[in-house]
Design a protein around this motif. Structure first.
Motif, PDB file in Angstrom:
ATOM      1  N   GLY A  90     120.530  62.683  -4.673  1.00  0.00           N
ATOM      2  CA  GLY A  90     121.587  63.210  -3.794  1.00  0.00           C
ATOM      3  C   GLY A  90     121.117  64.351  -2.901  1.00  0.00           C
ATOM      4  O   GLY A  90     121.787  64.712  -1.939  1.00  0.00           O
ATOM      5  N   GLY A  91     119.963  64.928  -3.233  1.00  0.00           N
ATOM      6  CA  GLY A  91     119.493  66.062  -2.432  1.00  0.00           C
ATOM      7  C   GLY A  91     118.012  66.312  -2.629  1.00  0.00           C
ATOM      8  O   GLY A  91     117.415  65.856  -3.612  1.00  0.00           O
ATOM      9  N   LEU A  92     117.433  67.005  -1.669  1.00  0.00           N
ATOM     10  CA  LEU A  92     116.005  67.346  -1.713  1.00  0.00           C
ATOM     11  C   LEU A  92     115.834  68.816  -1.362  1.00  0.00           C
ATOM     12  O   LEU A  92     116.405  69.287  -0.357  1.00  0.00           O
ATOM     13  CB  LEU A  92     115.238  66.493  -0.688  1.00  0.00           C
ATOM     14  N   ILE A  93     115.049  69.513  -2.172  1.00  0.00           N
ATOM     15  CA  ILE A  93     114.595  70.855  -1.799  1.00  0.00           C
ATOM     16  C   ILE A  93     113.113  70.720  -1.489  1.00  0.00           C
ATOM     17  O   ILE A  93     112.290  70.543  -2.389  1.00  0.00           O
ATOM     18  CB  ILE A  93     114.839  71.873  -2.938  1.00  0.00           C
ATOM     19  N   ALA A  94     112.770  70.731  -0.191  1.00  0.00           N
ATOM     20  CA  ALA A  94     111.370  70.565   0.247  1.00  0.00           C
ATOM     21  C   ALA A  94     110.756  71.953   0.289  1.00  0.00           C
ATOM     22  O   ALA A  94     110.785  72.645   1.307  1.00  0.00           O
ATOM     23  CB  ALA A  94     111.330  69.879   1.608  1.00  0.00           C
ATOM     24  N   ASN A  95     110.212  72.358  -0.836  1.00  0.00           N
ATOM     25  CA  ASN A  95     109.850  73.768  -1.032  1.00  0.00           C
ATOM     26  C   ASN A  95     108.350  74.019  -1.141  1.00  0.00           C
ATOM     27  O   ASN A  95     107.891  75.134  -0.888  1.00  0.00           O
ATOM     28  CB  ASN A  95     110.563  74.253  -2.310  1.00  0.00           C
ATOM     29  N   ALA A  96     107.551  72.995  -1.492  1.00  0.00           N
ATOM     30  CA  ALA A  96     106.112  73.225  -1.703  1.00  0.00           C
ATOM     31  C   ALA A  96     105.489  73.795  -0.435  1.00  0.00           C
ATOM     32  O   ALA A  96     105.733  73.302   0.668  1.00  0.00           O
ATOM     33  CB  ALA A  96     105.421  71.918  -2.090  1.00  0.00           C
ATOM     34  N   GLY A  97     104.713  74.842  -0.591  1.00  0.00           N
ATOM     35  CA  GLY A  97     104.069  75.460   0.564  1.00  0.00           C
ATOM     36  C   GLY A  97     102.817  76.203   0.147  1.00  0.00           C
ATOM     37  O   GLY A  97     102.699  76.641  -0.997  1.00  0.00           O
ATOM     38  N   VAL A  98     101.868  76.323   1.089  1.00  0.00           N
ATOM     39  CA  VAL A  98     100.600  77.001   0.800  1.00  0.00           C
ATOM     40  C   VAL A  98     100.213  77.882   1.996  1.00  0.00           C
ATOM     41  O   VAL A  98     100.718  77.702   3.102  1.00  0.00           O
ATOM     42  CB  VAL A  98      99.459  75.995   0.519  1.00  0.00           C
ATOM     43  N   SER A  99      99.297  78.791   1.731  1.00  0.00           N
ATOM     44  CA  SER A  99      98.783  79.637   2.810  1.00  0.00           C
ATOM     45  C   SER A  99      97.278  79.789   2.683  1.00  0.00           C
ATOM     46  O   SER A  99      96.727  79.654   1.587  1.00  0.00           O
ATOM     47  CB  SER A  99      99.443  81.025   2.741  1.00  0.00           C
ATOM     48  N   VAL A 100      96.618  80.033   3.794  1.00  0.00           N
ATOM     49  CA  VAL A 100      95.218  80.469   3.781  1.00  0.00           C
ATOM     50  C   VAL A 100      95.191  81.818   4.491  1.00  0.00           C
ATOM     51  O   VAL A 100      95.627  81.919   5.644  1.00  0.00           O
ATOM     52  CB  VAL A 100      94.302  79.456   4.517  1.00  0.00           C
ATOM     53  N   VAL A 101      94.744  82.850   3.772  1.00  0.00           N
ATOM     54  CA  VAL A 101      94.682  84.188   4.368  1.00  0.00           C
ATOM     55  C   VAL A 101      93.239  84.456   4.781  1.00  0.00           C
ATOM     56  O   VAL A 101      92.352  84.622   3.937  1.00  0.00           O
ATOM     57  CB  VAL A 101      95.177  85.258   3.363  1.00  0.00           C
ATOM     58  N   VAL A 105      89.483  84.277  13.531  1.00  0.00           N
ATOM     59  CA  VAL A 105      88.164  83.828  14.012  1.00  0.00           C
ATOM     60  C   VAL A 105      87.403  83.044  12.938  1.00  0.00           C
ATOM     61  O   VAL A 105      86.422  82.361  13.243  1.00  0.00           O
ATOM     62  CB  VAL A 105      87.288  85.011  14.517  1.00  0.00           C
ATOM     63  N   ASP A 106      87.817  83.162  11.686  1.00  0.00           N
ATOM     64  CA  ASP A 106      87.127  82.438  10.598  1.00  0.00           C
ATOM     65  C   ASP A 106      87.832  81.144  10.190  1.00  0.00           C
ATOM     66  O   ASP A 106      87.345  80.407   9.333  1.00  0.00           O
ATOM     67  CB  ASP A 106      87.010  83.346   9.364  1.00  0.00           C
ATOM     68  N   LEU A 107      89.003  80.889  10.760  1.00  0.00           N
ATOM     69  CA  LEU A 107      89.749  79.686  10.365  1.00  0.00           C
ATOM     70  C   LEU A 107      89.105  78.432  10.956  1.00  0.00           C
ATOM     71  O   LEU A 107      88.536  78.479  12.048  1.00  0.00           O
ATOM     72  CB  LEU A 107      91.198  79.786  10.850  1.00  0.00           C
ATOM     73  N   ASN A 108      89.225  77.328  10.227  1.00  0.00           N
ATOM     74  CA  ASN A 108      88.632  76.079  10.709  1.00  0.00           C
ATOM     75  C   ASN A 108      89.597  74.907  10.528  1.00  0.00           C
ATOM     76  O   ASN A 108      90.715  75.075  10.040  1.00  0.00           O
ATOM     77  CB  ASN A 108      87.298  75.814   9.985  1.00  0.00           C
ATOM     78  N   LYS A 109      89.128  73.735  10.907  1.00  0.00           N
ATOM     79  CA  LYS A 109      89.968  72.529  10.878  1.00  0.00           C
ATOM     80  C   LYS A 109      90.430  72.196   9.459  1.00  0.00           C
ATOM     81  O   LYS A 109      91.556  71.732   9.247  1.00  0.00           O
ATOM     82  CB  LYS A 109      89.151  71.367  11.485  1.00  0.00           C
ATOM     83  N   GLU A 110      89.547  72.456   8.489  1.00  0.00           N
ATOM     84  CA  GLU A 110      89.904  72.185   7.090  1.00  0.00           C
ATOM     85  C   GLU A 110      91.099  73.060   6.659  1.00  0.00           C
ATOM     86  O   GLU A 110      92.024  72.593   5.997  1.00  0.00           O
ATOM     87  CB  GLU A 110      88.685  72.503   6.222  1.00  0.00           C
ATOM     88  N   ASP A 111      91.051  74.334   7.065  1.00  0.00           N
ATOM     89  CA  ASP A 111      92.169  75.247   6.746  1.00  0.00           C
ATOM     90  C   ASP A 111      93.448  74.753   7.418  1.00  0.00           C
ATOM     91  O   ASP A 111      94.526  74.755   6.828  1.00  0.00           O
ATOM     92  CB  ASP A 111      91.867  76.668   7.251  1.00  0.00           C
ATOM     93  N   PHE A 112      93.324  74.332   8.677  1.00  0.00           N
ATOM     94  CA  PHE A 112      94.491  73.839   9.426  1.00  0.00           C
ATOM     95  C   PHE A 112      95.092  72.627   8.720  1.00  0.00           C
ATOM     96  O   PHE A 112      96.300  72.551   8.483  1.00  0.00           O
ATOM     97  CB  PHE A 112      94.080  73.474  10.858  1.00  0.00           C
ATOM     98  N   ASP A 113      94.220  71.663   8.382  1.00  0.00           N
ATOM     99  CA  ASP A 113      94.709  70.427   7.742  1.00  0.00           C
ATOM    100  C   ASP A 113      95.385  70.741   6.409  1.00  0.00           C
ATOM    101  O   ASP A 113      96.388  70.127   6.054  1.00  0.00           O
ATOM    102  CB  ASP A 113      93.546  69.448   7.522  1.00  0.00           C
TER     103      ASP A 113
END
Ligand code: NDP
Length: 262
Positions: A90-101, A105-113
């Motif tokens: 009857g309902g969904l809580i779409a709550n899963a989430g992650v972060s890369v800190v 300038v050091d972020l890359n495609k893998e972090d984005f994906d």
């Protein structure tokens, strides 16, 4: 208004990331309101036990399902399994989430994906899997609550401290808050409501390693002068899943101790 209630008795609610942090308290609150709970988790070893514990605490049916929300086929098959094993959702809580800190300038495609794969595509995948089933079964008044963040709107000041450098996280939350409005618009004719819970800072594993000086600075900039406890996120979500919210869709609801005032 007669007959309207906050009770969720008779509903099965899917909670992604429902085994830890904010999701755990959302699962508990929804179970307390009488719903059966299907918890989706990524890999935590104690998730099955945690689901059972919530079931016993509130005398409702609960089950944990291991599933990577960033994988569309896995999500589709998990929702079919949940529907078969626990009855109509009857309902969904779409709550899963992650972060890369990391500094930008050091972020890359893998972090984005990784970040966008969970925070945007993962939310989309769970919402889509639920909506496909609801549309096929002509379910009415189904409700999706997406955990976004106040960072959909702002980048926090850090004063003299090094800021939390997480541009992919912040921008993914802006994306998912917009996704909410698009899905709400597209699925309104099918009786599916979509809203966000957008928290401010909450004491969970995600904020546990924050530099103490930055934490103190941030808390001082919140009108209520503190970070939230995860259980303080729950009231708004129970409301949005309940019959009291049948006219609420496409909304972004901030539960942030007033942080967006300043
Ligand atoms: P936690 O880090 O405490 O928990 C994250 C949860 O997400 C875990 O249950 C984890 O499962 C699950 N998860 C992560 N990746 C996947 C995946 N690929 N597939 C399935 N499940 C996954 O997070 P919080 O409780 O702090 O945050 C919950 C939500 O709230 C997130 O969307 C976050 O961005 C948002 N938020 C948090 C704030 C805060 O201050 N804490 C502020 C604003 C928003 P497992 O345990 O198996 O790894």
């Amino acid at each position: 208004m007669s007959g309207f209630t906050l009770s969720l008795v008779g509903k099965t609610i899917v909670v992604s990331g429902g085994n830890r942090g904010i999701g755990y308290e959302l699962s508990r609150a929804v179970a307390k309101a009488g719903a059966s709970i299907a918890i989706i988790y990524r890999g935590s070893k104690d998730a099955v036990e945690i689901a059972e514990k919530i079931g016993k605490e509130f005398n409702v049916k609960t089950k944990a399902y291991q599933c990577d929300v960033s994988k569309q086929e896995q999500v589709d098959s998990t929702f079919k399994k949940i529907w078969d094993e626990m009855g109509p959702v009857g309902g969904l809580i779409a709550n899963a989430g992650v972060s890369v800190v990391k500094d930008a300038v050091d972020l890359n495609k893998e972090d984005f994906d990784y970040v966008y794969g969970v925070n945007v595509f993962g939310v989309f995948n769970t919402a889509r899997a639920a909506a496909k089933l609801w549309i096929a079964h002509k379910t009415q008044n189904a409700s999706i609550v997406i955990t976004s963040s106040m960072s959909s709107q702002i980048i926090n000041q850090a004063g003299e401290n090094k800021p939390l450098t997480q541009v992919f996280y912040n921008s993914s939350k802006a994306a998912v808050s917009n996704l909410c409005k698009g899905l709400a618009s597209e699925w309104a004719p099918h009786g599916i409501r979509v809203n966000t819970l957008s928290p401010g800072y909450v004491n969970t594993d995600q904020t546990a390693n924050m530099d103490p000086a930055l934490r103190a600075y941030q808390a001082a900039n919140i009108p209520l002068k503190r970070f939230a406890q995860p259980e303080e996120m729950a009231g708004q979500t129970v409301l949005l899943l309940s019959d009291y919210a049948t006219y609420m869709t496409g909304g972004e609801y901030f539960v942030d101790g007033g942080q967006l005032i300043w």
